[in-house]
Scaffold this motif. Structure first.
Motif, PDB file in Angstrom:
ATOM      1  N   THR A 210       0.825  -1.209   0.000  1.00  0.00           N
ATOM      2  CA  THR A 210       0.000   0.000   0.000  1.00  0.00           C
ATOM      3  C   THR A 210       0.856   1.255   0.000  1.00  0.00           C
ATOM      4  N   ALA A 211       1.911   1.262   0.816  1.00  0.00           N
ATOM      5  CA  ALA A 211       2.804   2.430   0.871  1.00  0.00           C
ATOM      6  C   ALA A 211       3.447   2.678  -0.481  1.00  0.00           C
ATOM      7  N   ASN A 212       3.844   1.612  -1.162  1.00  0.00           N
ATOM      8  CA  ASN A 212       4.426   1.762  -2.497  1.00  0.00           C
ATOM      9  C   ASN A 212       3.415   2.280  -3.509  1.00  0.00           C
ATOM     10  N   LEU A 213       2.176   1.841  -3.403  1.00  0.00           N
ATOM     11  CA  LEU A 213       1.140   2.320  -4.318  1.00  0.00           C
ATOM     12  C   LEU A 213       0.885   3.814  -4.122  1.00  0.00           C
ATOM     13  N   VAL A 214       0.895   4.261  -2.874  1.00  0.00           N
ATOM     14  CA  VAL A 214       0.722   5.695  -2.599  1.00  0.00           C
ATOM     15  C   VAL A 214       1.884   6.480  -3.200  1.00  0.00           C
ATOM     16  N   ALA A 215       3.103   5.950  -3.031  1.00  0.00           N
ATOM     17  CA  ALA A 215       4.284   6.643  -3.564  1.00  0.00           C
ATOM     18  C   ALA A 215       4.223   6.767  -5.081  1.00  0.00           C
ATOM     19  N   ILE A 216       3.875   5.661  -5.764  1.00  0.00           N
ATOM     20  CA  ILE A 216       3.861   5.732  -7.237  1.00  0.00           C
ATOM     21  C   ILE A 216       2.679   6.550  -7.744  1.00  0.00           C
ATOM     22  N   ALA A 217       1.643   6.709  -6.911  1.00  0.00           N
ATOM     23  CA  ALA A 217       0.530   7.574  -7.323  1.00  0.00           C
ATOM     24  C   ALA A 217       1.028   8.997  -7.546  1.00  0.00           C
TER      25      ALA A 217
ATOM     26  N   VAL B  50       8.380  12.521  -2.623  1.00  0.00           N
ATOM     27  CA  VAL B  50       9.550  12.247  -1.773  1.00  0.00           C
ATOM     28  C   VAL B  50       9.114  11.736  -0.406  1.00  0.00           C
ATOM     29  N   LEU B  51       8.149  12.422   0.207  1.00  0.00           N
ATOM     30  CA  LEU B  51       7.692  12.036   1.540  1.00  0.00           C
ATOM     31  C   LEU B  51       6.983  10.683   1.515  1.00  0.00           C
ATOM     32  N   ALA B  52       6.228  10.427   0.454  1.00  0.00           N
ATOM     33  CA  ALA B  52       5.541   9.139   0.339  1.00  0.00           C
ATOM     34  C   ALA B  52       6.541   7.997   0.170  1.00  0.00           C
ATOM     35  N   GLN B  53       7.605   8.254  -0.588  1.00  0.00           N
ATOM     36  CA  GLN B  53       8.611   7.212  -0.758  1.00  0.00           C
ATOM     37  C   GLN B  53       9.381   6.974   0.537  1.00  0.00           C
ATOM     38  N   ALA B  54       9.615   8.033   1.299  1.00  0.00           N
ATOM     39  CA  ALA B  54      10.259   7.866   2.611  1.00  0.00           C
ATOM     40  C   ALA B  54       9.384   7.030   3.533  1.00  0.00           C
TER      41      ALA B  54
ATOM     42  N   THR C  88      16.658   8.420  11.536  1.00  0.00           N
ATOM     43  CA  THR C  88      16.317   9.838  11.667  1.00  0.00           C
ATOM     44  C   THR C  88      17.244  10.701  10.825  1.00  0.00           C
ATOM     45  N   VAL C  89      18.530  10.364  10.837  1.00  0.00           N
ATOM     46  CA  VAL C  89      19.507  11.099  10.029  1.00  0.00           C
ATOM     47  C   VAL C  89      19.183  10.954   8.543  1.00  0.00           C
ATOM     48  N   LYS C  90      18.856   9.748   8.124  1.00  0.00           N
ATOM     49  CA  LYS C  90      18.507   9.519   6.718  1.00  0.00           C
ATOM     50  C   LYS C  90      17.269  10.319   6.325  1.00  0.00           C
ATOM     51  N   PHE C  91      16.306  10.392   7.226  1.00  0.00           N
ATOM     52  CA  PHE C  91      15.086  11.143   6.929  1.00  0.00           C
ATOM     53  C   PHE C  91      15.380  12.634   6.811  1.00  0.00           C
ATOM     54  N   ILE C  92      16.234  13.139   7.679  1.00  0.00           N
ATOM     55  CA  ILE C  92      16.625  14.554   7.596  1.00  0.00           C
ATOM     56  C   ILE C  92      17.294  14.831   6.254  1.00  0.00           C
TER      57      ILE C  92
ATOM     58  N   PRO D 190      12.317  18.086  -0.567  1.00  0.00           N
ATOM     59  CA  PRO D 190      11.059  18.846  -0.429  1.00  0.00           C
ATOM     60  C   PRO D 190      11.245  20.243   0.122  1.00  0.00           C
ATOM     61  N   ILE D 191      12.241  20.452   0.988  1.00  0.00           N
ATOM     62  CA  ILE D 191      12.468  21.799   1.524  1.00  0.00           C
ATOM     63  C   ILE D 191      12.820  22.769   0.402  1.00  0.00           C
ATOM     64  N   VAL D 192      13.713  22.350  -0.499  1.00  0.00           N
ATOM     65  CA  VAL D 192      14.103  23.219  -1.614  1.00  0.00           C
ATOM     66  C   VAL D 192      12.923  23.468  -2.545  1.00  0.00           C
ATOM     67  N   PHE D 193      12.179  22.419  -2.872  1.00  0.00           N
ATOM     68  CA  PHE D 193      11.047  22.593  -3.793  1.00  0.00           C
ATOM     69  C   PHE D 193       9.942  23.438  -3.165  1.00  0.00           C
ATOM     70  N   LEU D 194       9.644  23.212  -1.901  1.00  0.00           N
ATOM     71  CA  LEU D 194       8.607  24.004  -1.250  1.00  0.00           C
ATOM     72  C   LEU D 194       9.042  25.459  -1.093  1.00  0.00           C
TER      73      LEU D 194
END
Length: 233
Positions: A98-105, A140-144, A166-170, A176-180
């Motif tokens: 399900t998580a992968n389906l959300v990401a590819i959406a 990006v967030l969905a894939q994370a 946590t470090v990897k997530f940061i 997303p920070i740059v794009f937003l």
């Protein structure tokens, strides 16, 4: 190969199972389709535009090719990231599917949002930058989230200490920070400057990646020397 609950409902497919292979063959195919759909945003120029390179690019083709190139690279990075995440799976569960389906959406929406930023007639519309930035950030967030769902379900073959996650997530958040950040730039300064901010990832991305790699190496070394505290760290 297949683990079931007491009611007979499948909840875990091991890596060697056919179901595991079918699931990620499907996901790979979706990434490939998303890449292919990008070409739909390139409109064939009129015959008169083919007289020389300058008139060809001035017809709007150059802007469309730039949008194609940016989004092709973005989707390719998403696919490579997904490949790296999946390589660390020992099995797959309904939650990870399900998580992968959300990401590819969100990934398959990129050809749509690319149309706005690659159309020369819409080049000055801040909304095109907004839609594209939100699309990429959500993807990006969905894939994370795929990684964290896999960790929760216990299907990671070599889970890192939680501090390392946590470090990897940061590190992941830099994109997303740059794009937003480009959204207010588009409205306050202009869409060209907003697009220029995306190029910051060429510098920020590698710097953030090296910082994360060093931090994770130290955390792993600390966990190796204190095995009892691995899960706590």
């Amino acid at each position: 190969m297949l683990v079931t609950t007491a009611t007979g409902t499948a909840h875990r497919y091991e890596r060697e199972s056919v179901e595991f292979a079918r699931t990620f063959a499907f996901l790979d195919a979706v990434y490939a389709i998303a890449l292919t759909l990008l070409v739909v945003n390139i409109d064939p120029p009129e015959a008169s535009a083919w007289r020389n390179l300058s008139t060809l690019l001035a017809s709007g083709l150059g802007w469309q090719l730039l949008g194609f190139g940016i989004s092709f690279a973005v989707i390719a990075v998403f696919w490579r990231t997904n490949h790296r995440i999946v390589a660390g799976f020992s099995a797959i569960t309904p939650s990870t599917i399900t998580a992968n389906l959300v990401a590819i959406a969100f990934v398959v929406l990129i050809p749509f949002s690319t149309q706005g930023v690659s159309d020369v007639e819409l080049a000055d519309e801040p909304l095109t930058v907004t839609v594209y930035a939100l699309n990429i950030s959500a993807a990006v967030l969905a894939q994370a989230a795929v990684f964290f769902v896999a960790r929760h379900d216990g299907v990671l073959r070599d889970p890192l200490p939680r501090r390392a996650d946590t470090v990897k997530f940061i590190d992941t958040l830099t994109t997303p920070i740059v794009f937003l950040a480009s959204i207010p730039v588009a409205y306050l300064v202009g869409t060209d400057w907003a697009r220029y901010t995306w190029a910051l990832l060429i510098v920020i991305g590698p710097l953030s990646g090296r910082w994360a790699a060093r931090r994770i190496a130290r955390i792993r070394a600390s966990a190796a020397s204190h095995p009892a505290g691995r899960d706590v760290d």
